[in-house]
Motif scaffolding. Structure first.
Motif, mmCIF file in Angstrom:
data_model
loop_
_atom_site.group_PDB
_atom_site.id
_atom_site.type_symbol
_atom_site.label_atom_id
_atom_site.label_comp_id
_atom_site.label_asym_id
_atom_site.label_seq_id
_atom_site.Cartn_x
_atom_site.Cartn_y
_atom_site.Cartn_z
ATOM 1 N N TYR A 43 0.841 -1.204 0.000
ATOM 2 C CA TYR A 43 0.000 0.000 0.000
ATOM 3 C C TYR A 43 0.874 1.252 0.000
ATOM 4 O O TYR A 43 0.626 2.200 -0.751
ATOM 5 C CB TYR A 43 -0.924 -0.012 1.219
ATOM 6 C CG TYR A 43 -1.952 1.096 1.210
ATOM 7 C CD1 TYR A 43 -3.191 0.910 0.615
ATOM 8 C CD2 TYR A 43 -1.685 2.334 1.801
ATOM 9 C CE1 TYR A 43 -4.140 1.919 0.601
ATOM 10 C CE2 TYR A 43 -2.619 3.348 1.791
ATOM 11 C CZ TYR A 43 -3.845 3.134 1.184
ATOM 12 O OH TYR A 43 -4.765 4.155 1.166
ATOM 13 N N HIS A 47 0.751 3.746 -3.282
ATOM 14 C CA HIS A 47 0.099 5.045 -3.103
ATOM 15 C C HIS A 47 1.084 6.178 -2.807
ATOM 16 O O HIS A 47 0.781 7.343 -3.099
ATOM 17 C CB HIS A 47 -0.934 4.949 -1.981
ATOM 18 C CG HIS A 47 -2.118 4.114 -2.341
ATOM 19 N ND1 HIS A 47 -3.100 4.528 -3.209
ATOM 20 C CD2 HIS A 47 -2.469 2.856 -1.964
ATOM 21 C CE1 HIS A 47 -4.014 3.593 -3.346
ATOM 22 N NE2 HIS A 47 -3.653 2.557 -2.603
ATOM 23 N N HIS A 50 4.129 5.311 -6.161
ATOM 24 C CA HIS A 50 3.664 4.898 -7.500
ATOM 25 C C HIS A 50 4.575 3.799 -8.056
ATOM 26 O O HIS A 50 5.014 3.850 -9.204
ATOM 27 C CB HIS A 50 3.611 6.091 -8.458
ATOM 28 C CG HIS A 50 2.855 7.255 -7.902
ATOM 29 N ND1 HIS A 50 1.484 7.238 -7.689
ATOM 30 C CD2 HIS A 50 3.276 8.480 -7.476
ATOM 31 C CE1 HIS A 50 1.097 8.401 -7.174
ATOM 32 N NE2 HIS A 50 2.155 9.156 -7.031
#
Length: 283
Positions: A43, A47, A50
């Protein structure tokens, strides 16, 4: 050996590098699989950075090479094999529940040692590659990342070549996987050499002097790395076969390893005669 090429069509520098995150040895499907750590790691990469991901094998725990040989030779009833396939599908779905949002962000998925051969002829690794919209890479691959907006001393696009394999062998020493990769580096020309399997999280830079086509003496740094694991070796108050007992790590008296994955940043440095690749690894 599979070949993959990915083109980066925007400007890159040391401040704004391309982030690569190899992911493997999660072995989802057993209590020791640290799904929370895997989820948080990916995650953050997706986020915040990238990131692009590269699958290093052993995404699910079923089944080991010896298990697959035993299953083929056992002549089990259909009801038993159906139950095993159902467990494999459950493990695939669990892995996808953690990684589903990363569809299209993978450079490819290598085959590991742990996978299930499904009734349709595909393996669990192949099903994961299809679900994540990426290429199944088989046993080993050369992945090339091309930076279209940057040219080197010879006027050619800057590139980063990645040799990758799920890995093999073992070794009690921290440097065991680096010793394997150092031998591979003598036979394959690449910038980054990656393996998993040994569950260690370690990286080592090696520098190389070379002559460019234009006759300049230059250098570049290569990276050898073992990509880590998300499988806990020791669990408090664990049970095995209904009584106090540990994982295969505990049974084998193996040392604990640092869990998690590595992060590789691919930046570009501008020099007098052209751009060059700049590699940084975080453990």
């Amino acid at each position: 050996m599979e070949y993959v090429e990915k083109h980066i069509t925007w400007k890159v520098d040391q401040t704004h590098p391309v982030t690569l995150m190899p992911i493997g040895d999660a072995q989802v499907g057993v209590e020791a699989a640290d799904l929370s750590r895997l989820k948080n790691h990916m995650y953050w990469g997706f986020h915040t950075k990238h990131a692009m991901f590269l699958g290093m094998g052993d995404y699910v725990d079923m089944a080991s090479p010896s298990n697959r040989r035993t299953l083929k030779a056992a002549g089990l009833y259909d009801t038993v094999t159906d139950a095993l396939y159902a467990k494999a599908v459950e493990d695939i779905q669990t892995f996808l529940s953690v990684t589903e949002y990363t569809k299209g962000a993978w450079l490819g998925l290598l085959q590991g040692h742990h996978y299930m051969e499904m009734p349709n002829g595909l393996t669990s690794d192949m099903h994961l590659a299809e679900a994540l919209r990426t290429q199944f890479l088989g046993d080993s691959a050369l992945v090339r990342i091309v930076f279209d907006k940057h040219t080197d001393a010879d006027g050619l696009p800057v590139k980063a070549d990645i040799w990758c394999h799920h890995g093999r062998g073992g070794g009690a020493s921290v440097a065991a996987p680096i010793n394997y990769l150092e031998k591979i580096a003598r036979g394959f020309d690449a910038d980054i050499y990656l393996m998993g399997h040994q569950h260690k999280k370690i990286a080592a830079p090696i520098d190389e002097i070379y002559y460019s086509r234009s006759g300049r003496m230059l250098h570049h740094t290569k990276v050898l790395a073992c990509t880590g694991s998300f499988l806990k070796g020791y669990l408090a108050n664990s049970t095995s076969e209904g009584r106090a007992g540990g994982t295969y790590v505990e049974k084998g008296m193996m040392t604990p390893v640092s869990l998690g994955g590595i992060v590789i940043e691919l930046g570009i440095v501008k020099e007098e005669y052209g751009d060059r690749l700049d590699l940084n690894v975080s453990l």
